[in-house]
Design a protein around this motif. Structure first.
Motif, PDB file in Angstrom:
ATOM      1  N   ASN A 102     -75.260  12.407  15.393  1.00 13.56           N
ATOM      2  CA  ASN A 102     -75.653  11.001  15.458  1.00 13.56           C
ATOM      3  C   ASN A 102     -74.541  10.267  14.719  1.00 13.56           C
ATOM      4  N   GLY A 103     -73.444  10.007  15.424  1.00 18.68           N
ATOM      5  CA  GLY A 103     -72.230   9.580  14.753  1.00 18.68           C
ATOM      6  C   GLY A 103     -71.605  10.811  14.133  1.00 18.68           C
TER       7      GLY A 103
ATOM      8  N   ILE B  75     -70.631  22.992  17.012  1.00 17.30           N
ATOM      9  CA  ILE B  75     -70.943  22.600  15.632  1.00 17.30           C
ATOM     10  C   ILE B  75     -71.028  23.852  14.758  1.00 17.30           C
ATOM     11  N   ASP B  76     -71.709  24.898  15.257  1.00 15.75           N
ATOM     12  CA  ASP B  76     -71.860  26.141  14.492  1.00 15.75           C
ATOM     13  C   ASP B  76     -70.508  26.746  14.120  1.00 15.75           C
ATOM     14  N   GLN B  77     -69.522  26.530  14.975  1.00 17.73           N
ATOM     15  CA  GLN B  77     -68.195  27.092  14.697  1.00 17.73           C
ATOM     16  C   GLN B  77     -67.310  26.114  13.937  1.00 17.73           C
ATOM     17  N   GLY B  78     -67.825  24.940  13.659  1.00 18.64           N
ATOM     18  CA  GLY B  78     -67.041  23.962  12.905  1.00 18.64           C
ATOM     19  C   GLY B  78     -65.883  23.382  13.693  1.00 18.64           C
ATOM     20  N   ALA B  79     -66.007  23.360  15.008  1.00 18.21           N
ATOM     21  CA  ALA B  79     -64.916  22.844  15.836  1.00 18.21           C
ATOM     22  C   ALA B  79     -64.734  21.345  15.603  1.00 18.21           C
ATOM     23  N   ALA B  80     -63.469  20.929  15.496  1.00 23.32           N
ATOM     24  CA  ALA B  80     -63.175  19.498  15.381  1.00 23.32           C
ATOM     25  C   ALA B  80     -63.259  18.842  16.754  1.00 23.32           C
ATOM     26  N   GLN B  81     -62.733  19.543  17.760  1.00 23.86           N
ATOM     27  CA  GLN B  81     -62.816  19.060  19.134  1.00 23.86           C
ATOM     28  C   GLN B  81     -63.072  20.245  20.065  1.00 23.86           C
ATOM     29  N   ALA B  82     -63.603  19.903  21.238  1.00 21.78           N
ATOM     30  CA  ALA B  82     -63.803  20.940  22.248  1.00 21.78           C
ATOM     31  C   ALA B  82     -63.713  20.313  23.630  1.00 21.78           C
ATOM     32  N   ILE B  83     -63.330  21.138  24.602  1.00 19.18           N
ATOM     33  CA  ILE B  83     -63.268  20.711  26.001  1.00 19.18           C
ATOM     34  C   ILE B  83     -63.803  21.863  26.838  1.00 19.18           C
ATOM     35  N   ILE B  84     -64.474  21.556  27.937  1.00 16.37           N
ATOM     36  CA  ILE B  84     -64.999  22.615  28.804  1.00 16.37           C
ATOM     37  C   ILE B  84     -63.921  23.024  29.790  1.00 16.37           C
ATOM     38  N   LEU B  85     -63.640  24.304  29.815  1.00 14.45           N
ATOM     39  CA  LEU B  85     -62.613  24.842  30.713  1.00 14.45           C
ATOM     40  C   LEU B  85     -63.221  25.187  32.072  1.00 14.45           C
ATOM     41  N   ALA B  86     -64.371  25.852  32.043  1.00 17.72           N
ATOM     42  CA  ALA B  86     -64.976  26.332  33.292  1.00 17.72           C
ATOM     43  C   ALA B  86     -66.488  26.357  33.163  1.00 17.72           C
ATOM     44  N   LYS B  87     -67.144  26.204  34.297  1.00 11.89           N
ATOM     45  CA  LYS B  87     -68.605  26.299  34.346  1.00 11.89           C
ATOM     46  C   LYS B  87     -68.976  27.403  35.321  1.00 11.89           C
ATOM     47  N   THR B  88     -69.950  28.209  34.931  1.00 11.21           N
ATOM     48  CA  THR B  88     -70.351  29.331  35.780  1.00 11.21           C
ATOM     49  C   THR B  88     -71.868  29.360  35.917  1.00 11.21           C
ATOM     50  N   SER B  89     -72.358  30.169  36.858  1.00  9.25           N
ATOM     51  CA  SER B  89     -73.800  30.212  37.082  1.00  9.25           C
ATOM     52  C   SER B  89     -74.465  31.312  36.272  1.00  9.25           C
ATOM     53  N   ASN B  90     -73.676  32.175  35.645  1.00 11.03           N
ATOM     54  CA  ASN B  90     -74.293  33.202  34.805  1.00 11.03           C
ATOM     55  C   ASN B  90     -73.329  33.632  33.694  1.00 11.03           C
TER      56      ASN B  90
ATOM     57  N   SER C 235     -65.630  15.312  20.234  1.00 11.34           N
ATOM     58  CA  SER C 235     -65.183  15.360  18.842  1.00 11.34           C
ATOM     59  C   SER C 235     -66.376  15.470  17.923  1.00 11.34           C
ATOM     60  N   MET C 236     -66.231  16.270  16.887  1.00 13.50           N
ATOM     61  CA  MET C 236     -67.298  16.472  15.910  1.00 13.50           C
ATOM     62  C   MET C 236     -66.810  15.993  14.544  1.00 13.50           C
ATOM     63  N   ASP C 237     -67.609  15.138  13.924  1.00 17.00           N
ATOM     64  CA  ASP C 237     -67.254  14.575  12.620  1.00 17.00           C
ATOM     65  C   ASP C 237     -68.227  15.156  11.583  1.00 17.00           C
ATOM     66  N   TYR C 238     -67.707  15.998  10.707  1.00 15.14           N
ATOM     67  CA  TYR C 238     -68.572  16.733   9.767  1.00 15.14           C
ATOM     68  C   TYR C 238     -68.764  15.970   8.471  1.00 15.14           C
ATOM     69  N   PRO C 239     -69.938  16.136   7.854  1.00 17.09           N
ATOM     70  CA  PRO C 239     -70.205  15.448   6.590  1.00 17.09           C
ATOM     71  C   PRO C 239     -69.534  16.174   5.418  1.00 17.09           C
ATOM     72  N   VAL C 240     -68.286  15.891   5.192  1.00 17.71           N
ATOM     73  CA  VAL C 240     -67.554  16.528   4.093  1.00 17.71           C
ATOM     74  C   VAL C 240     -66.877  15.439   3.270  1.00 17.71           C
ATOM     75  N   GLU C 241     -67.226  15.358   1.981  1.00 17.89           N
ATOM     76  CA  GLU C 241     -66.609  14.346   1.110  1.00 17.89           C
ATOM     77  C   GLU C 241     -65.209  14.751   0.693  1.00 17.89           C
ATOM     78  N   HIS C 242     -65.046  16.037   0.340  1.00 14.62           N
ATOM     79  CA  HIS C 242     -63.731  16.544  -0.058  1.00 14.62           C
ATOM     80  C   HIS C 242     -63.557  17.935   0.516  1.00 14.62           C
TER      81      HIS C 242
END
Ligand SMILES: [Zn+2]
Length: 265
Positions: free
Chosen positions: A15-16, A132-147, A208-215
């Motif tokens: 949420n932001g 988010i679980d992996q702490g990624a700053a950014q991500a893009i989808i390369l491929a979509k599959t049915s299984n 893009s993922m913006d994590y709550p980190v002060e320092h």
């Protein structure tokens, strides 16, 4: 305030910023609110299996006791290695009904920048949770599959050209590499074997993922609750499934799944 809980992966939503919830015995703690305050976690010496729920002196792997790790479909071989999926062939590993439900659904193969470029597989419904679980700053989808099997085959092919592990220390120091995900997608899609090319998708949105980190710390040291039962320091932020403390101590909550703890703040 003092709370008791058995540790598990923190649910999160965007949420932001990314917001994390820490499950406690009776409720969920909005743990972002604890950032900037002294926060302590004390392991009380009990561990509970994430599958059977029984208490053990020690858990085996992934929060499971040894028996569950070798018998539960939640720890089946295709969970860690999607290319070993066999439900699409109607073949059982541990529990065919579970495996069909899990594997025979839309999956994505993604590229993420989490301390560096990496490739990964997840179920479509796990987007953006997995990132988010992996702490990624950014991500893009390369491929979509049915299984899951198809996604696993693409990932195996891509592993020849790009890492599949998160560089967690770099991620926790906010040392993400300079990566243009769209250019990487185009480059890597061109290297994909011909029989898998048709899975490459047109969705070029960069998430893009913006994590709550002060320092962010300049050095990180993984905290192990088996060696040091209590961590008590100012909570400086959360990224991935890690709590980041003042002084550079980082606690991987997912890696402590099943540990019974007291939390105070
Ligand atoms: Zn168990």
């Amino acid at each position: 305030m003092q709370l008791n809980t058995t540790l598990s992966k923190m649910p999160a939503y965007i949420n932001g910023q990314v917001h994390y919830l820490l499950k406690t015995d009776n409720d969920f703690l909005k743990i972002n609110d604890c950032i900037g305050r002294e926060f302590s976690i004390e392991f009380v010496g009990e561990k509970y299996c994430a599958s059977c729920g029984n208490q053990f002196t020690d858990l085996y792997r992934m929060g499971f006791c040894k028996n569950c790790f070798f018998t539960s479909p939640m720890a089946g071989e295709s969970i860690i290695r999607p290319e070993l999926s066999r439900a699409h062939l109607d073949e059982e590993d541990r529990d065919l009904a579970f495996e069909k439900g899990y594997q025979l659904q839309e999956h994505v193969v993604y590229l993420a920048n989490s301390g560096g470029l990496k490739v990964g597989v997840t179920r479509q419904q796990q987007v953006p949770t997995r990132w988010i679980d992996q702490g990624a700053a950014q991500a893009i989808i390369l491929a979509k599959t049915s299984n899951r099997y198809e996604a696993g085959m693409i990932e195996v092919d891509m592993k020849n050209h790009v890492a599949d592990k998160t560089a967690w220390q770099r991620m926790l120091k906010n040392e993400d590499a300079e990566v243009n995900l769209l250019e990487e997608k185009e480059r890597l899609a061109g290297l994909l074997s011909a029989d898998l090319q048709h899975f490459v998708c047109d969705d070029n949105e960069i998430h893009s993922m913006d994590y709550p980190v002060e320092h962010y710390p300049t050095k990180v040291k993984a905290i192990n609750l088996d060696k040091n039962a209590e961590v008590k320091a100012v909570l400086q932020g959360i990224r991935g499934q890690y709590l980041i403390f003042e002084g550079g101590g980082v606690l991987n909550l997912r890696g402590h799944t099943g540990y019974r703890v007291k939390i105070s703040f």
